[in-house]
Design an enzyme around this catalytic site. Structure first.
Site, PDB file in Angstrom:
ATOM      1  CB  SER A 144     -52.582  -0.071 -52.375  1.00  0.00           C
ATOM      2  OG  SER A 144     -53.899   0.238 -52.004  1.00  0.00           O
ATOM      3  CG  ASP A 301     -55.075   3.349 -49.077  1.00  0.00           C
ATOM      4  OD1 ASP A 301     -55.278   4.538 -49.347  1.00  0.00           O
ATOM      5  OD2 ASP A 301     -54.996   2.467 -49.960  1.00  0.00           O
ATOM      6  CG  ASP A 303     -52.258   4.553 -52.608  1.00  0.00           C
ATOM      7  OD1 ASP A 303     -52.869   3.935 -51.717  1.00  0.00           O
ATOM      8  OD2 ASP A 303     -52.470   4.356 -53.823  1.00  0.00           O
ATOM      9  CG  ASP A 305     -55.904   4.089 -53.664  1.00  0.00           C
ATOM     10  OD1 ASP A 305     -55.768   3.696 -52.487  1.00  0.00           O
ATOM     11  OD2 ASP A 305     -55.525   3.410 -54.644  1.00  0.00           O
TER      12      ASP A 305
END
Length: 570
Positions: A144, A301, A303, A305
């Protein structure tokens, strides 16, 4: 586990590559470093694995990833699912592509088909792909918004949501049976592909996912976008293609990219941390926004999400909005678009998220649900609503910049959120308002909320002990009651008990056990404390309420001072 023996076994084992052995040679004779890397194993929880990249049982490397995947394969086989398949995705972090391939090869060796994305993709698209492809699970390699030295391994269930505790426990049971080297299966990539056990996926899934995003956005707001200028940065992550494609499909033509941050790069060289809630991550974006007179800045960010937002305030400076504020604004925007809102419409947030959005949802007539921290619990609620038919999911969010509308994804989704936020900003721009103006208007109606998160970081084994010691002090209800005035309610999620301080009445908390303590005061202000499940941090959440912005800020200061004094006296 004898950390010295395990260290020696890794140094001598033929399956351990030269890079990892070189890393181990560098710590030879360093007792503390060896203990930190080989005392036990990375814990597999509801977030899967997350840790520093490197050699050792307490680090993320191909061996710990393969062992986790063998455990997952064992769990899938134990469930007896016919023709099982797993979707596998990864982001831009160091070794993410390597770990994803190694995980896929382990699955293939166990007779489980791996649908492996051909290149990096957002975590929410992995969530979508699980159900779209009829998979029994999903795996995404990501840490993340953590610093570059971290990576992680997240597991998703057949509903496309992150696994929760029962499934995590089942997978853990399988993992703990396995020797890291001797019990893990794998086959060659060539053999796996020839047998149809690794299938590359990409554009077809992209199109299906983006089609759903476009339909959702049109359903929330049927107005065509206005002439709005957007600066977007993926912060060196997976968001570039899907976010820009989704904005283009929605009709946004004036999207300006922060070029130094568009290329995927696991070092995240232009930011201190690739976290869209960190003001420092916007320096490059603000420079570009000033040049092109942008109306809105969006940042995702690694990834993709989580999403952050910046816009000009009344003084003309670009400032970020908090995750809580964006969540409240989106709650109002999404509910306002519905013809009617009834008690069957559900808005779901976490227990450490501001009550601002809940107050808005309540005024609309929606039902508000609180979950434990982590979007997996919001995803679990969506599955529950669909199974029972009792509620319809309208919107879900958490304070850490995670948002979701629609049900075709079961995790926070920055692609969906990017389009909704752009639509919302365009909607207010037509009225001559910024998002800050909209916040002021909503605050005037629902009250002012001033929220803040403060984190204490403690690295290593001694750090983990310090975090545990500090949290134990917060679990002492007697000490808390003595230390803080005007406590209305004390919620201990570890003991699953809610205590009305003034009357002494207690009632059970109908949520799973979790390491969280929350104090609620008579004016509705509160603070909560919890150890992070993914980082070496103790997190303190504050929410000050007031009839004016100044009053809310003052209440927040008092809360922070009181907690700081309590920590000094621990």
């Amino acid at each position: 586990m004898d950390h010295k023996k395990e260290y020696d076994r890794w140094r001598d084992h033929p399956d351990v590559g030269n890079a990892l052995k070189k890393e181990l040679d560098a710590i030879k004779g360093d007792e503390d470093a060896i203990r930190e890397r080989f005392t036990g194993a990375l814990s597999f929880g509801t977030g899967g694995l997350r840790g520093l990249i490197g050699a050792g049982t307490m680090r993320l490397n191909i061996h710990t990833v393969k062992r986790a995947t063998q455990g997952l394969a064992g769990y899938i086989r134990k469930k007896g699912l016919p023709a099982p398949a797993v979707a596998v995705a990864y982001d831009s972090r160091h070794y993410s592509d390597v770990f994803a391939l190694e995980a896929s090869l382990v699955l293939a060796a166990n007779g489980i088909k791996a649908y492996l994305f051909e290149s990096l993709r957002p975590t929410p698209e992995l969530s979508f792909a699980v159900r779209h492809l009829g998979c029994c699970a999903g795996v995404v390699i990501t840490a993340s918004h953590n610093p570059p030295e971290y990576n992680g391994y997240k597991v998703y269930g057949p509903d496309g949501g992150q696994i929760t505790q029962k499934t995590a426990n089942g997978i853990t049971d399988e993992i703990t049976k396995l020797d890291l080297f001797d019990d893990v299966k794998s086959i060659s990539e060539k053999k796996a592909k020839k047998q149809g056990l690794i299938v590359a996926i990409g554009e077809a899934v992209d199109r299906a996912y983006l089609s759903e995003v476009a339909a959702l956005a049109a359903g929330v707001n049927d107005d065509r976008p206005g002439d709005i200028r957007i600066v977007y940065t993926p912060l060196h992550g997976a968001g570039l293609k899907p976010v820009t494609a989704a904005l283009k499909m929605r009709g946004y033509e004036n999207v300006f990219l922060v070029e130094p941050q568009t290329a995927p790069d696991g070092d995240f060289p232009t930011v201190r941390t690739p976290d869209p809630s960190d003001r420092g991550a916007y320096e490059e974006a603000i420079k570009l926004a000033e040049q092109c007179r942008a109306d809105l800045i969006l940042a995702t960010d690694p990834d993709c999400d989580r999403i952050g937002v910046a816009q000009k305030n009344k003084t003309g400076a670009y400032l970020t909005l908090s995750g809580n504020d964006i969540g409240a604004l989106l709650t109002h925007f999404v509910l306002s678009a519905k013809d009617t809102v009834t008690a069957k419409d559900a808005v779901v947030k976490t227990i450490v998220t501001s009550g601002f959005g809940a107050a808005i949802a309540g005024k609309f007539g929606a039902t508000i649900f609180d979950t434990l921290t982590g979007f997996k619990y919001i995803g679990e609620k969506i599955e529950e609503f669909e199974r029972t038919g009792a509620y319809d999911f309208a919107f879900g969010y958490e304070e850490s910049c995670g948002y979701l509308a629609g049900t075709f994804v079961r995790d926070k989704d920055a692609v969906i959120a990017a389009v909704l936020i752009a639509d919302m900003a365009a909607f207010y721009l037509k009225k001559g308002m910024t998002l800050f103006d909209a916040l002021d208007a909503l605050s005037g109606e629902y009250g002012f909320y001033d929220d803040e998160l403060i984190s204490y970081t403690y690295e290593g084994l001694t750090g983990a002990e310090q975090i545990e010691s500090m949290f134990r002090s917060f679990k002492d209800s007697g000490a808390l009651i003595k230390a803080f005035d005007d406590i209305e309610m004390l919620e201990d999620y570890t003991g699953r008990k809610r205590l009305a301080v003034k009357t002494g009445a207690a009632e059970p908390i109908e949520l799973p056990c979790s390491d969280v303590v929350k104090l609620i005061f008579s004016d509705g202000s509160w603070f909560a404390v919890r150890p992070s499940g993914t980082e070496p941090k103790l997190k303190l959440y504050f929410s000050g309420l007031g009839a004016t912005r100044e009053e809310a800020a003052g209440r927040l200061r008092v809360l922070k001072d009181s907690v700081a004094r309590f920590i000094r006296e621990i």
